[in-house]
Design a protein around this motif. Structure first.
Motif, PDB file in Angstrom:
ATOM      1  N   LEU A 102       0.817  -1.215   0.000  1.00 40.11           N
ATOM      2  CA  LEU A 102       0.000   0.000   0.000  1.00 40.11           C
ATOM      3  C   LEU A 102       0.851   1.265   0.000  1.00 40.11           C
ATOM      4  O   LEU A 102       0.492   2.268  -0.632  1.00 40.11           O
ATOM      5  CB  LEU A 102      -0.931   0.010   1.221  1.00 40.11           C
ATOM      6  CG  LEU A 102      -2.208  -0.827   1.075  1.00 40.11           C
ATOM      7  CD1 LEU A 102      -2.985  -0.838   2.373  1.00 40.11           C
ATOM      8  CD2 LEU A 102      -3.073  -0.291  -0.056  1.00 40.11           C
ATOM      9  N   ILE A 105       1.787   1.879  -3.449  1.00 35.10           N
ATOM     10  CA  ILE A 105       0.657   2.311  -4.265  1.00 35.10           C
ATOM     11  C   ILE A 105       0.373   3.788  -4.062  1.00 35.10           C
ATOM     12  O   ILE A 105       0.270   4.567  -5.000  1.00 35.10           O
ATOM     13  CB  ILE A 105      -0.606   1.475  -3.927  1.00 35.10           C
ATOM     14  CG1 ILE A 105      -0.408   0.022  -4.347  1.00 35.10           C
ATOM     15  CG2 ILE A 105      -1.835   2.061  -4.617  1.00 35.10           C
ATOM     16  CD1 ILE A 105      -1.503  -0.915  -3.862  1.00 35.10           C
ATOM     17  N   PHE A 106       0.247   4.171  -2.795  1.00 33.58           N
ATOM     18  CA  PHE A 106      -0.140   5.541  -2.503  1.00 33.58           C
ATOM     19  C   PHE A 106       1.012   6.536  -2.637  1.00 33.58           C
ATOM     20  O   PHE A 106       0.786   7.718  -2.865  1.00 33.58           O
ATOM     21  CB  PHE A 106      -0.751   5.633  -1.102  1.00 33.58           C
ATOM     22  CG  PHE A 106      -2.165   5.176  -1.065  1.00 33.58           C
ATOM     23  CD1 PHE A 106      -2.482   3.867  -0.707  1.00 33.58           C
ATOM     24  CD2 PHE A 106      -3.193   6.032  -1.424  1.00 33.58           C
ATOM     25  CE1 PHE A 106      -3.795   3.434  -0.700  1.00 33.58           C
ATOM     26  CE2 PHE A 106      -4.507   5.607  -1.424  1.00 33.58           C
ATOM     27  CZ  PHE A 106      -4.815   4.307  -1.051  1.00 33.58           C
ATOM     28  N   ASN A 107       2.199   6.071  -2.481  1.00 30.17           N
ATOM     29  CA  ASN A 107       3.355   6.976  -2.559  1.00 30.17           C
ATOM     30  C   ASN A 107       4.312   6.550  -3.648  1.00 30.17           C
ATOM     31  O   ASN A 107       5.530   6.534  -3.466  1.00 30.17           O
ATOM     32  CB  ASN A 107       4.088   6.999  -1.220  1.00 30.17           C
ATOM     33  CG  ASN A 107       3.193   7.448  -0.108  1.00 30.17           C
ATOM     34  OD1 ASN A 107       2.850   8.619  -0.004  1.00 30.17           O
ATOM     35  ND2 ASN A 107       2.783   6.511   0.731  1.00 30.17           N
ATOM     36  N   PHE A 108       3.742   6.217  -4.798  1.00 32.51           N
ATOM     37  CA  PHE A 108       4.573   5.683  -5.886  1.00 32.51           C
ATOM     38  C   PHE A 108       5.677   6.661  -6.270  1.00 32.51           C
ATOM     39  O   PHE A 108       6.783   6.268  -6.602  1.00 32.51           O
ATOM     40  CB  PHE A 108       3.723   5.308  -7.098  1.00 32.51           C
ATOM     41  CG  PHE A 108       3.078   6.470  -7.793  1.00 32.51           C
ATOM     42  CD1 PHE A 108       1.834   6.937  -7.389  1.00 32.51           C
ATOM     43  CD2 PHE A 108       3.712   7.116  -8.843  1.00 32.51           C
ATOM     44  CE1 PHE A 108       1.239   8.008  -8.017  1.00 32.51           C
ATOM     45  CE2 PHE A 108       3.122   8.190  -9.483  1.00 32.51           C
ATOM     46  CZ  PHE A 108       1.876   8.647  -9.065  1.00 32.51           C
TER      47      PHE A 108
ATOM     48  N   HIS B   9      -3.261  13.745  -5.195  1.00 34.60           N
ATOM     49  CA  HIS B   9      -3.419  12.488  -5.900  1.00 34.60           C
ATOM     50  C   HIS B   9      -3.718  11.326  -4.964  1.00 34.60           C
ATOM     51  O   HIS B   9      -4.218  10.303  -5.390  1.00 34.60           O
ATOM     52  CB  HIS B   9      -2.193  12.207  -6.777  1.00 34.60           C
ATOM     53  CG  HIS B   9      -0.942  11.940  -5.988  1.00 34.60           C
ATOM     54  ND1 HIS B   9      -0.240  12.930  -5.353  1.00 34.60           N
ATOM     55  CD2 HIS B   9      -0.279  10.785  -5.742  1.00 34.60           C
ATOM     56  CE1 HIS B   9       0.813  12.398  -4.757  1.00 34.60           C
ATOM     57  NE2 HIS B   9       0.823  11.100  -4.965  1.00 34.60           N
ATOM     58  N   LEU B  10      -3.438  11.503  -3.676  1.00 32.89           N
ATOM     59  CA  LEU B  10      -3.734  10.422  -2.734  1.00 32.89           C
ATOM     60  C   LEU B  10      -5.217  10.113  -2.696  1.00 32.89           C
ATOM     61  O   LEU B  10      -5.639   8.959  -2.688  1.00 32.89           O
ATOM     62  CB  LEU B  10      -3.264  10.805  -1.327  1.00 32.89           C
ATOM     63  CG  LEU B  10      -1.755  10.725  -1.075  1.00 32.89           C
ATOM     64  CD1 LEU B  10      -1.417  11.320   0.279  1.00 32.89           C
ATOM     65  CD2 LEU B  10      -1.278   9.288  -1.150  1.00 32.89           C
ATOM     66  N   ILE B  13      -6.270   8.263  -5.790  1.00 36.97           N
ATOM     67  CA  ILE B  13      -5.915   6.844  -5.753  1.00 36.97           C
ATOM     68  C   ILE B  13      -6.907   6.083  -4.893  1.00 36.97           C
ATOM     69  O   ILE B  13      -7.398   5.013  -5.263  1.00 36.97           O
ATOM     70  CB  ILE B  13      -4.474   6.658  -5.220  1.00 36.97           C
ATOM     71  CG1 ILE B  13      -3.471   7.311  -6.177  1.00 36.97           C
ATOM     72  CG2 ILE B  13      -4.155   5.177  -5.050  1.00 36.97           C
ATOM     73  CD1 ILE B  13      -2.045   7.328  -5.675  1.00 36.97           C
ATOM     74  N   ARG B  17      -9.478   3.136  -6.281  1.00 37.47           N
ATOM     75  CA  ARG B  17      -9.387   1.790  -5.744  1.00 37.47           C
ATOM     76  C   ARG B  17     -10.721   1.277  -5.229  1.00 37.47           C
ATOM     77  O   ARG B  17     -10.866   0.084  -4.970  1.00 37.47           O
ATOM     78  CB  ARG B  17      -8.323   1.734  -4.639  1.00 37.47           C
ATOM     79  CG  ARG B  17      -6.907   1.691  -5.199  1.00 37.47           C
ATOM     80  CD  ARG B  17      -5.891   1.862  -4.090  1.00 37.47           C
ATOM     81  NE  ARG B  17      -5.918   0.755  -3.143  1.00 37.47           N
ATOM     82  CZ  ARG B  17      -5.356  -0.438  -3.354  1.00 37.47           C
ATOM     83  NH1 ARG B  17      -4.759  -0.683  -4.498  1.00 37.47           N
ATOM     84  NH2 ARG B  17      -5.408  -1.373  -2.429  1.00 37.47           N
ATOM     85  N   TYR B  57      -0.224   8.251 -12.032  1.00 41.88           N
ATOM     86  CA  TYR B  57      -0.838   7.079 -11.415  1.00 41.88           C
ATOM     87  C   TYR B  57      -1.727   6.358 -12.420  1.00 41.88           C
ATOM     88  O   TYR B  57      -1.682   5.135 -12.548  1.00 41.88           O
ATOM     89  CB  TYR B  57      -1.642   7.478 -10.176  1.00 41.88           C
ATOM     90  CG  TYR B  57      -2.336   6.297  -9.566  1.00 41.88           C
ATOM     91  CD1 TYR B  57      -3.701   6.073  -9.762  1.00 41.88           C
ATOM     92  CD2 TYR B  57      -1.618   5.352  -8.822  1.00 41.88           C
ATOM     93  CE1 TYR B  57      -4.318   4.959  -9.220  1.00 41.88           C
ATOM     94  CE2 TYR B  57      -2.229   4.236  -8.287  1.00 41.88           C
ATOM     95  CZ  TYR B  57      -3.587   4.050  -8.487  1.00 41.88           C
ATOM     96  OH  TYR B  57      -4.200   2.931  -7.966  1.00 41.88           O
ATOM     97  N   MET B  60       0.152   4.403 -14.885  1.00 40.93           N
ATOM     98  CA  MET B  60       0.625   3.111 -14.381  1.00 40.93           C
ATOM     99  C   MET B  60      -0.456   2.048 -14.473  1.00 40.93           C
ATOM    100  O   MET B  60      -0.178   0.867 -14.647  1.00 40.93           O
ATOM    101  CB  MET B  60       1.072   3.260 -12.926  1.00 40.93           C
ATOM    102  CG  MET B  60       1.623   1.984 -12.358  1.00 40.93           C
ATOM    103  SD  MET B  60       3.238   2.213 -11.639  1.00 40.93           S
ATOM    104  CE  MET B  60       2.805   3.267 -10.278  1.00 40.93           C
TER     105      MET B  60
END
Lengths: 152, 760
Positions: A102, A105-108, B9-10, B13, B17, B57, B60
């Motif tokens: 995670l 994912i959140f901090n790619f 962007h958090l 995401i 999801r 994101y 990806m």
């Protein structure tokens, strides 16, 4: 360690990070990702961590729910490649504190920043964990200020 | 919830999801992309960064993001570090040298390379070193070179790798980085050291001149490596008790490149290699990674034999390691060295053979390849037992290669005919459906030539057919054999084992069974029908055979039909020819692959290693005069070099042989031929050819000319170098062709009596 690419993907084959060290067309990238995930996820549990694909050596290792997979020139030292992957995991772990999927994912973008301090052009640029961590910390601090100060 | 443009962007995401289906996700993404696009159009500086992050994101996840490319450039040009960070990341992910847009980055990168903050400079170096095109590299190489000379280690290490990339893209620029490399190895900083070694390696690999230039660094590299090994615990660089394994491996690799084909350098690194090889901790992967690189280096440079044996023994120990990665790497390395260090690798044969039973597929394959490489005349029986056992139990993906390998090895080293036939039988019965198509004719040829084994072979193959008719190669070979040797089968002539009791009808039942079985392929049916036909001259039940043949005259299978019709015709109209047409096949000649050194097999034995001089050579004979003669040689020794004369008089052509030993390799004899011509006409288009037995190697250098002048007014000389490692009696077949008085002439000769001094 001349790496051609580094991929992180989950057990379900979802891509979490993709770093390409050679110019590859978008379509080709998608194909390589598909091939890697199929090959690696299809491996039997206690197989060795090395594969052959076209003229490249593929080295992969599973950490928790993430597969770390890289493509190398045929003359590269696979055992050292495992150490490179491991070092990257350690760096992520130190940064995020007990890293899990995670976090990536959140901090790619952070995962990429760390990778870009560790590898450059497919080669290792810094071998000290402490030096690397300090650079990331300093860079993160710079984000806090509105105008970049002079460092000299 | 509708994703808000102002959210980071958090949140995006998190929202994406929550989508439960692909369609739902796609819908969310499309909405978000539309919002982002309009924000971009509005040139909103505040939110550009987070929008590009969102875009990255989504990229990806597999969605198109090309409309964000220009935005990345704007971010790079911003003065905010956050913007630059995301901008450069976006550039590396969304842009590549294929797009014209990427060139717009050049100016930004140039500015940032000169930025006052090192982390900005770092971003620029990283991006350039990761994706810089050739044009960008050309434009910015000067900046990189400047940074390579800075005292700031953070920048210097990045500049070094950036230089590597520049060199890879534009090799001609390599020279300009040479001055900056001057003091790279004096650095204490490991990051700089590591990247410097990488840079030096790249330069040495690309340019022989650079390699020569940097050879003088060997002592310094040896010292650095020694310090790494001998120094105490260094928390900064320690990995499981080893100090900076990454640097150690890169130094070992650079040493390998510098020591290759250079005796002095190899000697200078001999001690440190031995030290690393014996002192490195092997309990973890990291130590083995270093040992592995050390082994590769030892095997590639001009190391002394003791060091090479040490290296191979390390590989041997690797084979016993619990870690399958280590075992795999060992097998791969041994496969590379098995040709050059054959005896040393042989010592580990039993361990290698054990790896055939490994559970890992990659390891099994390597072990199989290595096992075949190790088979020789001494170990053939033992090795073949293991390999046949492997063939029985291995995965289908291996069976074809393994079967081919077994056939090859058996052909080369079979200790007896019986053993050879038994081995083939074993392969056909256990892996019969996996053997390659060309095995069938090869095996038929082998069986034909093993005259004394015919009865045994046909009996065994017949019995195999009774068990199983599903494996086509086996069935085909068996059919063929029964067709050939069916008479031996029914007369019970087998000496090797208990002769089988079988009647003609039973044999024909089996063959006819193959014709009707739906397990048989069309090719197999063809074999069976022909076999049945052949038995018409070997069996007495001709009427039965006539009946079968006439039935298939109307077969749907065109091939079968044609055969049957032809055989019918044979019965009806050409019966007097039938015995001759269907008689036993003669011994087959092996096609000569390298000219006069291959010999016709007349007795079914495997090839002798030295040509038998009683048999005529297999050379195409032109219309003109050809003779083969043996010649006696008289010996003189003058001034320490071996001087021999032999005269080949043929229409006035004279050939003299002189010998000397090559320096420094005593296994090489250097022979010079001198051709002179006593006639009144020149001999033009003169070509001298020579062939030697298999255990020798021959190298013909260029002749001095192609014209042997008339009346001894000069000569043609040509140097022959013969390698004779097994110190065998030298024999040579010589072929001369030339034009004399307008007609082509060819002369063949065998020279068998070279004096012992010339080859001992």
């Amino acid at each position: 360690m001349t790496m051609h690419f580094l991929l992180l993907f989950s057990r379900q084959g979802k891509l979490r990070l993709q770093k390409w060290f050679t110019p590859v067309p978008e379509r080709e990238k998608k194909k390589i990702v598909r091939d890697m995930t199929t090959m690696v996820l299809g491996r039997k549990p206690r197989s060795c961590n090395f594969l052959h694909w076209k003229d490249l050596k593929i080295v992969y290792k599973k950490y928790a729910s993430l597969y770390f997979c890289c493509g190398l020139d045929a003359e590269e030292n696979e055992l050292l490649a495992l150490e490179v992957l491991h070092r990257y995991v350690e760096l992520l772990d130190k940064y995020f504190g007990n890293v899990c999927e995670l976090d990536i994912i959140f901090n790619f973008e952070k995962a990429y920043f760390i990778l870009d301090e560790f590898l450059l052009g497919g080669e290792v640029q810094e071998t000290s964990k402490q030096v690397l961590s300090r650079s990331i910390e300093a860079s993160d601090m710079l984000q806090e200020v509105s105008v970049i100060p002079r460092s000299r | 919830p509708v994703p808000s443009l102002h959210q980071g962007h958090l949140e995006l995401i998190r929202t994406i999801r929550t989508a439960r289906t692909q369609a739902e996700e796609r819908e969310m993404i499309q909405k978000e992309c539309a919002a982002i696009r309009s924000s971009f159009r509005e040139e909103d500086n505040t939110y550009r960064c987070r929008n590009v992050a969102k875009l990255l994101y989504m990229h990806m996840l597999g969605y198109p993001a090309h409309f964000g490319q220009l935005e990345c450039l704007k971010l790079i040009a911003s003065q905010k570090f956050t913007d630059k960070r995301i901008g450069y990341l976006g550039a590396m992910l969304l842009l590549d040298e294929r797009q014209d847009v990427h060139l717009l980055m050049t100016n930004c990168i140039k500015n940032d390379l000169n930025h006052s903050t090192q982390y900005v400079q770092g971003l620029a170096l990283c991006t350039l070193g990761c994706m810089g095109s050739s044009e960008m590299c050309r434009d910015l190489a000067g900046e990189v070179e400047k940074l390579l000379k800075t005292s700031n280690s953070y920048l210097r290490k990045k500049a070094a790798l950036c230089a590597v990339h520049v060199i890879r893209k534009v090799p001609e620029l390599m020279e300009m980085f040479l001055p900056a490399t001057k003091n790279l190895l004096s650095e204490k900083n490991h990051g700089v050291l590591h990247t410097s070694v990488v840079l030096l390696t790249e330069m040495c690999e690309r340019s022989p001149d650079m390699l020569l230039h940097f050879r003088k660094l060997v002592p310094q590299l040896v010292r650095i490596l020694k310090n790494l090994i001998m120094s105490g615990y260094s928390p900064e660089h320690d990995v499981s008790g080893i100090s900076d394994p990454f640097l150690q491996v890169r130094i070992l690799r650079l040493l390998r490149i510098l020591g290759r084909s250079d005796d002095d350098s190899s000697e200078a690194m001999n001690d440190i290699l031995a030290q690393v090889a014996t002192n490195t901790e092997t309990s973890k992967n990291v130590g083995n990674a270093i040992l592995y690189e050390t082994v590769l280096t030892i095997m590639d440079i001009k190391s002394e034999s003791g060091l090479r044996v040490l290296a191979i023994n390390i590989l041997g120990r690797f084979l016993l390691n619990n870690d399958k990665n280590i075992r795999y790497v060992a097998l791969t390395s041994l496969l590379k060295t098995v040709q050059t260090d054959h005896n040393a690798v042989q010592r580990h044969r039993s361990t290698i053979v054990d790896c055939l039973k490994d559970l890992d597929v990659s390891i099994k394959r390597r072990a199989m390849e290595l096992s075949f490489a190790l088979v020789n005349g001494n170990n053939i029986r033992g090795m073949m037992k293991e390999l046949l056992y492997f063939l029985d139990s291995c995965d289908p993906e291996f069976k074809a290669d393994c079967a081919s390998g077994v056939f090859l090895a058996a052909e080369k080293y079979a200790p007896s005919k019986r053993w050879h036939i038994d081995t083939i039988m074993r392969v056909l019965t256990t892996a019969g459906s996996y053997v390659r198509d060309d095995s069938v004719p090869n095996l038929i040829q082998l069986i034909t030539n093993s005259v004394e084994m015919h009865a045994y072979t046909v009996q065994r193959l017949y019995k195999a057919l009774l068990d199983d008719i599903s494996q086509q190669p086996l069935v085909q070979v068996s059919s063929w054999c029964i067709g050939e040797y069916g008479d031996l089968l029914v007369s019970g002539q087998c000496e090797e084992e208990e002769p089988i009791q079988v009647t003609e009808d039973e044999v024909l039942d089996v063959l006819e069974g193959l014709l009707v079985s739906n397990l048989s392929t069309p090719v197999t049916r063809g074999y069976s029908l022909t076999a049945i036909m052949k038995l018409s001259t070997r069996f007495s039940s001709v009427n039965r055979i006539k009946k079968v043949v006439s039935i298939y005259g109307s077969s749907i299978d065109v091939e079968l039909q044609q055969r049957a019709v032809e055989y019918n015709a044979l019965f009806k109209k050409y019966d007097h020819m039938r015995p001759a047409l269907l008689e036993r096949m003669p011994i087959m000649e092996k096609t000569a692959s390298n000219g006069p050194t291959e010999i016709v097999q007349t007795n079914g034995e495997t090839e002798p290693s030295v040509p038998d001089t009683k048999h005529p050579p297999l050379v195409t004979q032109p219309a003109n005069q050809v003779t083969a003669r043996s010649h006696d040689i008289s010996v003189f020794t003058i001034d320490g070099s071996f001087f021999v004369t032999d005269d080949v008089f043929k229409n006035g052509l004279k050939i003299e042989f002189t010998f000397e030993r090559a320096n420094p390799n005593p296994n090489i004899a250097v022979i010079t031929i001198h051709a002179t011509n006593t006639t009144e006409d020149d001999m033009t288009e003169f070509v001298f050819q020579a062939a030697v037995p298999k255990t020798f190697q021959l190298q013909l250098l260029s002749p001095s000319s192609n014209i042997v002048p008339a009346l001894n007014h000069g000569s043609v000389t040509q140097v022959i170098r013969v390698l004779n490692p097994q110190k065998q009696q030298l024999r040579m077949r010589v072929k001369l062709t030339y034009t004399h008085k307008g007609s082509p002439v060819q002369d063949l000769a065998e020279v068998n009596n070279f004096p012992p001094q010339s080859w001992q």
